[in-house]
Write a protein that holds these residues in place. Sequence first.
Motif, short mmCIF file in Angstrom:
data_model
loop_
_atom_site.label_atom_id
_atom_site.label_comp_id
_atom_site.label_asym_id
_atom_site.label_seq_id
_atom_site.Cartn_x
_atom_site.Cartn_y
_atom_site.Cartn_z
N VAL A 48 0.84 -1.20 0.00
CA VAL A 48 0.00 0.00 0.00
C VAL A 48 0.87 1.25 0.00
O VAL A 48 0.62 2.22 -0.73
N LEU A 49 1.92 1.22 0.80
CA LEU A 49 2.80 2.37 0.93
C LEU A 49 3.55 2.67 -0.37
O LEU A 49 3.65 3.82 -0.81
N THR A 50 4.06 1.63 -1.02
CA THR A 50 4.79 1.85 -2.27
C THR A 50 3.86 2.28 -3.40
O THR A 50 4.27 3.03 -4.30
N ALA A 51 2.60 1.81 -3.35
CA ALA A 51 1.63 2.27 -4.34
C ALA A 51 1.38 3.77 -4.19
O ALA A 51 1.32 4.52 -5.18
N GLU A 52 1.25 4.22 -2.94
CA GLU A 52 1.08 5.65 -2.70
C GLU A 52 2.33 6.44 -3.12
O GLU A 52 2.23 7.52 -3.70
#
Length: 217
Positions: free
Chosen positions: A14-18
Amino acid sequence: MVSIFEDYEQQYSVLTAELTAQIGLLTASASKDRRQLISKIEKHVEEAQELIEQMDLEVREVESSKKHRCKTRLDCYRAELKRLTLEYIKARSVKQEALYDSAEELRDIRINNDQKQKLLDNAETLERTGRKLNDGYRVVVETQEIGNQVLRDLSDQRETIQRSRARLRDTGEELSRSSRILNSMLVRAVQQKVILYTVAACFIAFICVGLYFGFHD
């Protein structure tokens, strides 16, 4: 342990997608709103690094059959974060002169870029340190396995020695019993010889007495 590692993986995804979306916005942005966007990206980069550190700790507790797969995925996450950090630095440095009103603002941004480069260098150092820790942990595990094998061998040798001692003890008891029997036989033989000599002496005495009285008659 694997479930905790998977939870960290989900948070990291989720963090890398953001991060990917924010870096894309930073590349296309041409306003001073970039400052807020840059702040968010840097915060997310730090959070991603912390997640990788947590995953690295969890990998060490994973059972050996799944450890290699988890380590491979963790190496991919490190490489992905490094790539995103480079993309962020590149996106942040594009057209800086046109985005700020004064040389002082531009100088501050360049200083921040230097700090970001140091952050990237620190990430690489962390990655190398993580690999060294994994290698050290593997050596410790191998050493522990060797130590366990040595302990098993020593235990087997101790059992062998104990069995040998038991056999020697049994043999000693047999020899003691045989010695007692032999001594008993020797005593009987001596007793029989004494009796035989006594009977022979008595017989000879009777003969001598008989001959003595026979000659005098």
